[in-house]
Design an enzyme around this catalytic site. Sequence first.
Site, mmCIF file in Angstrom:
data_model
loop_
_atom_site.group_PDB
_atom_site.id
_atom_site.type_symbol
_atom_site.label_atom_id
_atom_site.label_comp_id
_atom_site.label_asym_id
_atom_site.label_seq_id
_atom_site.Cartn_x
_atom_site.Cartn_y
_atom_site.Cartn_z
ATOM 1 C CB SER A 1 -0.858 -0.169 1.254
ATOM 2 O OG SER A 1 -1.829 1.102 1.164
ATOM 3 C CG ASP B 1 -2.508 4.250 -2.248
ATOM 4 O OD1 ASP B 1 -3.175 4.157 -2.939
ATOM 5 O OD2 ASP B 1 -2.324 3.574 -1.066
ATOM 6 C CG ASP C 1 -2.895 -0.294 -2.690
ATOM 7 O OD1 ASP C 1 -2.619 0.940 -2.391
ATOM 8 O OD2 ASP C 1 -3.673 -1.042 -2.205
ATOM 9 C CG ASP D 1 -6.068 1.180 -1.410
ATOM 10 O OD1 ASP D 1 -5.358 2.036 -1.306
ATOM 11 O OD2 ASP D 1 -6.111 0.301 -0.385
#
Length: 573
Positions: free
Chosen positions: A132, A291, A293, A295
């Site tokens: 993430s 960001d 990833d 999401d």
Amino acid sequence: MADWPFDSLRARLDYEPVELRFGTSGRRGEVRHLSQLEVYINALAEIEYLQSLPPGEGGTRRGAPFYIACDLRPSCTRRVAEQGGRGEIVQAVVRAALDAGMRPVNLGRIPTPALAHYALARACGSVMVTGSHIPFDRNGYKLNTARGELLKKDEAPVNERVARVRAALYRQPFDASPFDGRGDFKAGHRELPPESGEARDEYIERYAEFFAGRPLLGMRVLCYQHSAVGRDILVEILERLGARAIAAGRSGTFVPIDTENVQDELVAAIQGMADRAAAEHGPIDAVASTDGDSDRPLLLGIEAGRLLFFGGDLLGMVTAEFLGADAVVVPVSCNDAIDRGSLRPALEPRTRIGSPYVIEGMERARRKGRRAVCGWEANGGFLTGSAITRAGRTLSPLPTRDALLPLLAVLAAARERGCGVAGLFARLPQRRSRAALIRDFPRPASAAMMRRFSPTDERVREAAFDPLSLTGEEGGIVAPSPSAASELGRIREELQRLFTPELGFSPVAGINWIDGVRVLFASGEVAHVRPSGNADELRIYAVADDQARADAIARAGVAEPDGILRRMERMAC
């Protein structure tokens, strides 16, 4: 080591394993500790847990497809010399899926919500390998059931299964184990299954169909690409919807972007990109990014040529209004502007921090009969808990964090209202927020701080002072005992010694302990202190009536060496 047979895998490991733990959402760890053995143990146990569930609870069956994707971190698919040669995490997940009797399908490098959208539409389980927003030297993965994310209620039975799988693999004779002494596969590197692009295409079509036509025609949007896995998808969908998408800042090395901790240095760097883009292409309407990833959204408006950062919780408010939501669920860390605006009648009880808690809140709202249900986090990740219809077009539910929906909704809302992005946010109640953090903050120290400034009576979730009143779970009243009143008086007095008038603070009017220590001051300002669930970090969330004051609170919190958080740490020792 004496407990393990001398010829067992565990006895032959030449390192001390560090076990993967659940974070706020998914499992995270330092890459140097992520042996293929450790990833395999956890992934195999979680897939076996899915196989134990009935279909109505997100269960899957042996032989079914199992979808796997990843972000752009090098350790996802190859070994990283700087991290002790660890990596090839996706390969370990694929092997776990095969050994669990599943049919692993490689969806490639796509956003976490794109993977979830594709797998949930087929009622299948999935794993996203991603760290993430956390730094380059960390990674992890997030498993989804056939109905959505693992929830907090799943963690205890999953961990029990992990312990059983770990014990069985550790006791296996070393000669029969597929793992070597480093915890790597003895067979060495394995190629991944052929990559399918279907999930990427379906994710783009999801929004091309909902935002039909060319609603962003005439807008110029700078796309700060860095190393976000959805960087090209963002450009493609913006152009499909009529905007001029200008790509900038693409990076070949991983750049950790934390949308809750946007630093002035990052805004200054993007400002330079925006200035150059404006000189070449004409005035820019907004800057959009995500960001790692993809999401969590990052959006900056422009006013008189200067970039203005708007926190993810404000993006959530604009998006919910655009979608016509009749139920919204947010965690306690979100900006309290929502309590003062048009969404107040739709606001459900605030939750703890983390998408699993928001999802549980959305499910409760659905059970109450709400029809257009959504939620978001302070980082801007937006979740839809029901189908949502607008202008005759229906968006299917996607109960996981998504960056694309809030970015597109805010831009479309600005276009519909005939104002700039900054003007759109100016219409919200004027409450501004800022988050900041201290990295490499030991978790035991964070835990000691939380204990020091929290009541021993775990029933108490909130206290208001002058006069003292206590609130418990779901708003129930808790009668204060003399000892509880004394303890809360001590906590309040110590907090007032930290958040002082010299720093601009008024007296402490209330404290909330739903997740961390959230302090409400008589002025209406908020300072919320909470350890990260994903890394050794301590965060402070500040809310005030203007951005400068929110920024000042956050700076005072993380100042070194004698800021508020460091003084709290010393007081708790």
